[in-house]
Scaffold this motif. Structure first.
Motif, PDB file in Angstrom:
ATOM      1  N   LYS A 165       0.608  -1.277   0.016  1.00  0.00           N
ATOM      2  CA  LYS A 165       0.656  -0.263  -0.086  1.00  0.00           C
ATOM      3  C   LYS A 165       0.515   1.361   0.003  1.00  0.00           C
ATOM      4  O   LYS A 165       1.997   1.149   0.828  1.00  0.00           O
ATOM      5  CB  LYS A 165      -0.955  -0.154   1.446  1.00  0.00           C
ATOM      6  N   SER A 166       0.262   2.129  -0.891  1.00  0.00           N
ATOM      7  CA  SER A 166       1.439   3.516  -0.687  1.00  0.00           C
ATOM      8  C   SER A 166       1.043   4.254   0.743  1.00  0.00           C
ATOM      9  O   SER A 166       0.235   4.053   1.174  1.00  0.00           O
ATOM     10  CB  SER A 166       0.911   4.811  -1.941  1.00  0.00           C
ATOM     11  N   PRO A 167       2.031   4.932   1.116  1.00  0.00           N
ATOM     12  CA  PRO A 167       2.457   5.380   2.568  1.00  0.00           C
ATOM     13  C   PRO A 167       1.598   6.809   2.597  1.00  0.00           C
ATOM     14  O   PRO A 167       1.319   7.099   3.523  1.00  0.00           O
ATOM     15  CB  PRO A 167       3.806   5.418   3.088  1.00  0.00           C
ATOM     16  N   PHE A 168       1.650   7.088   1.325  1.00  0.00           N
ATOM     17  CA  PHE A 168       0.395   8.223   0.969  1.00  0.00           C
ATOM     18  C   PHE A 168      -1.281   8.345   1.664  1.00  0.00           C
ATOM     19  O   PHE A 168      -1.552   8.855   1.561  1.00  0.00           O
ATOM     20  CB  PHE A 168       0.760   9.479   0.363  1.00  0.00           C
ATOM     21  N   GLU A 169      -1.034   7.260   1.513  1.00  0.00           N
ATOM     22  CA  GLU A 169      -2.861   6.840   1.464  1.00  0.00           C
ATOM     23  C   GLU A 169      -2.781   5.776   2.893  1.00  0.00           C
ATOM     24  O   GLU A 169      -4.375   6.328   2.785  1.00  0.00           O
ATOM     25  CB  GLU A 169      -3.394   5.920  -0.129  1.00  0.00           C
ATOM     26  N   ARG A 170      -2.263   4.762   3.527  1.00  0.00           N
ATOM     27  CA  ARG A 170      -2.720   4.034   4.474  1.00  0.00           C
ATOM     28  C   ARG A 170      -1.564   3.996   5.409  1.00  0.00           C
ATOM     29  O   ARG A 170      -0.597   4.322   4.687  1.00  0.00           O
ATOM     30  CB  ARG A 170      -2.951   3.107   3.507  1.00  0.00           C
ATOM     31  N   VAL A 171      -1.942   3.768   6.362  1.00  0.00           N
ATOM     32  CA  VAL A 171      -0.786   3.933   7.366  1.00  0.00           C
ATOM     33  C   VAL A 171      -0.278   2.339   7.189  1.00  0.00           C
ATOM     34  O   VAL A 171       1.228   1.645   8.122  1.00  0.00           O
ATOM     35  CB  VAL A 171      -1.242   3.638   8.480  1.00  0.00           C
ATOM     36  N   ALA A 172      -0.474   1.537   6.679  1.00  0.00           N
ATOM     37  CA  ALA A 172      -0.290   0.127   6.905  1.00  0.00           C
ATOM     38  C   ALA A 172       1.886   0.270   6.666  1.00  0.00           C
ATOM     39  O   ALA A 172       2.486  -0.103   7.063  1.00  0.00           O
ATOM     40  CB  ALA A 172       0.041  -1.030   5.617  1.00  0.00           C
TER      41      ALA A 172
ATOM     42  N   ASN B 193      14.115 -15.359   4.020  1.00  0.00           N
ATOM     43  CA  ASN B 193      13.977 -15.219   5.279  1.00  0.00           C
ATOM     44  C   ASN B 193      13.384 -16.670   6.131  1.00  0.00           C
ATOM     45  O   ASN B 193      12.045 -17.528   4.684  1.00  0.00           O
ATOM     46  CB  ASN B 193      12.939 -14.648   5.529  1.00  0.00           C
ATOM     47  N   ASP B 194      13.176 -16.165   6.818  1.00  0.00           N
ATOM     48  CA  ASP B 194      12.887 -17.810   8.140  1.00  0.00           C
ATOM     49  C   ASP B 194      10.911 -17.707   7.724  1.00  0.00           C
ATOM     50  O   ASP B 194      10.219 -18.575   7.782  1.00  0.00           O
ATOM     51  CB  ASP B 194      12.582 -17.537   9.605  1.00  0.00           C
ATOM     52  N   THR B 195      10.162 -16.073   7.888  1.00  0.00           N
ATOM     53  CA  THR B 195       8.842 -16.460   8.019  1.00  0.00           C
ATOM     54  C   THR B 195       8.563 -14.940   7.298  1.00  0.00           C
ATOM     55  O   THR B 195       9.703 -13.771   7.264  1.00  0.00           O
ATOM     56  CB  THR B 195       7.690 -15.392   9.424  1.00  0.00           C
ATOM     57  N   THR B 196       7.511 -15.693   6.527  1.00  0.00           N
ATOM     58  CA  THR B 196       6.896 -13.514   5.784  1.00  0.00           C
ATOM     59  C   THR B 196       5.761 -13.139   6.392  1.00  0.00           C
ATOM     60  O   THR B 196       5.178 -13.894   7.394  1.00  0.00           O
ATOM     61  CB  THR B 196       6.303 -14.015   4.365  1.00  0.00           C
ATOM     62  N   GLN B 197       6.037 -11.735   6.549  1.00  0.00           N
ATOM     63  CA  GLN B 197       4.563 -11.270   7.116  1.00  0.00           C
ATOM     64  C   GLN B 197       4.104 -10.429   5.862  1.00  0.00           C
ATOM     65  O   GLN B 197       5.069  -9.025   5.506  1.00  0.00           O
ATOM     66  CB  GLN B 197       4.745 -10.192   8.365  1.00  0.00           C
ATOM     67  N   SER B 198       2.883 -10.402   5.394  1.00  0.00           N
ATOM     68  CA  SER B 198       2.154  -8.909   4.343  1.00  0.00           C
ATOM     69  C   SER B 198       1.060  -8.059   4.839  1.00  0.00           C
ATOM     70  O   SER B 198       0.309  -8.689   5.702  1.00  0.00           O
ATOM     71  CB  SER B 198       1.389  -9.782   2.975  1.00  0.00           C
ATOM     72  N   TRP B 199       1.521  -7.067   4.856  1.00  0.00           N
ATOM     73  CA  TRP B 199       0.888  -5.582   5.111  1.00  0.00           C
ATOM     74  C   TRP B 199      -0.224  -5.169   4.311  1.00  0.00           C
ATOM     75  O   TRP B 199       0.318  -4.402   4.016  1.00  0.00           O
ATOM     76  CB  TRP B 199       2.528  -4.624   6.218  1.00  0.00           C
ATOM     77  N   LEU B 200      -1.275  -6.052   4.456  1.00  0.00           N
ATOM     78  CA  LEU B 200      -1.633  -5.675   3.694  1.00  0.00           C
ATOM     79  C   LEU B 200      -2.322  -4.436   3.851  1.00  0.00           C
ATOM     80  O   LEU B 200      -3.145  -3.931   5.031  1.00  0.00           O
ATOM     81  CB  LEU B 200      -2.889  -6.431   3.270  1.00  0.00           C
TER      82      LEU B 200
END
Lengths: 101, 134, 110
Positions: free
Chosen positions: A9-16, A94-101
């Protein structure tokens, strides 16, 4: 335990993106894809936060998404541009993956 | 058919979501109905009209050339937020050169992009009759 | 729907437009026209070629109003009017010509 954080997500639009940076640990990797690639552009009001993250984390951006938005060649220094194969490597290394949707 | 002042406000980056393309299609449709159409590019909407877009790598159609056809549709006013460009590390030089041919001036080619600050953008919005936001 | 051209089957949508724009060849255009009892003349081809160039540059099929104006500018006022264009493409210069040119149906086409 290194983690790959994927942000789309764009940092200018969402806080993700902000939230992702706030929760990533030293040694983690951050990959910008889709609309989040705008966060890689040098000289933006968000670039300082990405630069700060680079102190102890590695930061990547997906090249094809950068090119689609006309931003090829505008990524800030220190951000590594990867292709889809590089994306796969990051998830594998990487050991794990996290998606910041 | 009565003619109204339409403003399409574009606030999202292209490709990541479908808003930009949907907006462009509605813009073309409303122009075909001979309405007085203007466009505003605010926030991430400014990325819609960056030059050098190449979407081959993501397998999506590059629809940025279509913005260059807007002049043919008599859409000649594209308001771009100066603050939004600056916040994103962009300048007008990073945008496509969008022009129209002025029928009242021997078809001289003129720029369609109008750089405006927030105050000017707000004043322009206040003059509209229909505002559609994407 | 499908159209047989030179032993090859070309996929069409429910309105007769090409499913894959890359399937287009001049022979496909002739076949699409023949299917509607139209024989393409050099006057038709002038418009079809113009449409293909327009699509190549702008990635859209132009609305009729835009097509008319642009044809007038390129090919002269005697051709840049709806009377002339409708004489060539009686089902509508937008719809019919775009179909033969292998373009999508024009956005906002009525």
């Amino acid at each position: 335990m290194a983690m790959l954080h994927i942000v789309n997500k764009s940092p200018f639009e969402r806080v993700a993106f902000d939230s992702c940076l706030a929760h990533a640990s030293a040694g983690d990797a951050i990959l910008m894809i889709e609309d989040a690639v705008v966060g890689a552009v040098a000289g933006s009001s968000f670039s300082g936060k990405v630069k700060a993250a680079m102190a102890d984390k590695s930061v990547y951006v997906l090249g094809p998404d950068l090119a689609a938005r006309g931003l090829e060649g505008k990524a800030m220094e220190g951000v590594t541009i990867v292709d889809y194969a590089g994306f796969v490597d990051l998830t594998a290394n990487n050991d794990t993956t996290q998606s910041w949707l | 058919m009565s003619t109204k002042n339409f403003l399409f406000v574009n606030r999202k980056a292209p490709y990541g979501t479908v808003y930009a393309l949907e907006s462009l299609e509605v813009v073309l449709i409303s122009a075909a109905f001979e309405q007085n159409v203007s466009l505003a590019f605010i926030d991430d909407g400014v990325y819609q009209i960056t030059k050098g877009q190449n979407s081959k790598g993501i397998g999506m159609k590059n629809f940025s050339p279509t913005y260059r056809a807007l002049g043919d549709y008599d859409i000649t006013k594209l308001y771009v937020s100066t603050e939004s460009l600056a916040e994103r590390g962009l300048t007008v030089d990073d945008l496509m050169e969008l022009t129209y041919e002025d029928a009242d001036d021997d078809y001289a080619e003129k720029p369609s992009i109008i750089l405006v600050n927030r105050e000017e953008m707000a004043a322009m919005m206040a003059e509209q009759e229909v505002i559609l936001s994407f | 729907m499908a159209l047989e051209v030179g032993g090859k089957s070309i996929a069409l949508d429910e309105e007769g437009y090409l499913e894959n724009l890359s399937d287009w060849t001049p022979e496909v255009a002739e076949a699409l026209a023949n299917a509607e009892d139209v024989t393409l003349t050099s006057e038709h081809w002038e418009i079809l070629n113009f449409l293909r160039e327009y699509y190549e540059e702008y990635q859209i099929a132009p609305a009729v109003r835009v097509l008319t104006k642009a044809v007038g500018k390129r090919l002269g006022a005697d051709k840049g009017n709806s009377k002339y264009l409708y004489s060539l493409f009686p089902y509508g210069p937008g719809k019919q010509a775009c179909k033969y040119a292998g373009l999508p149906k024009p956005t906002g086409c009525v």
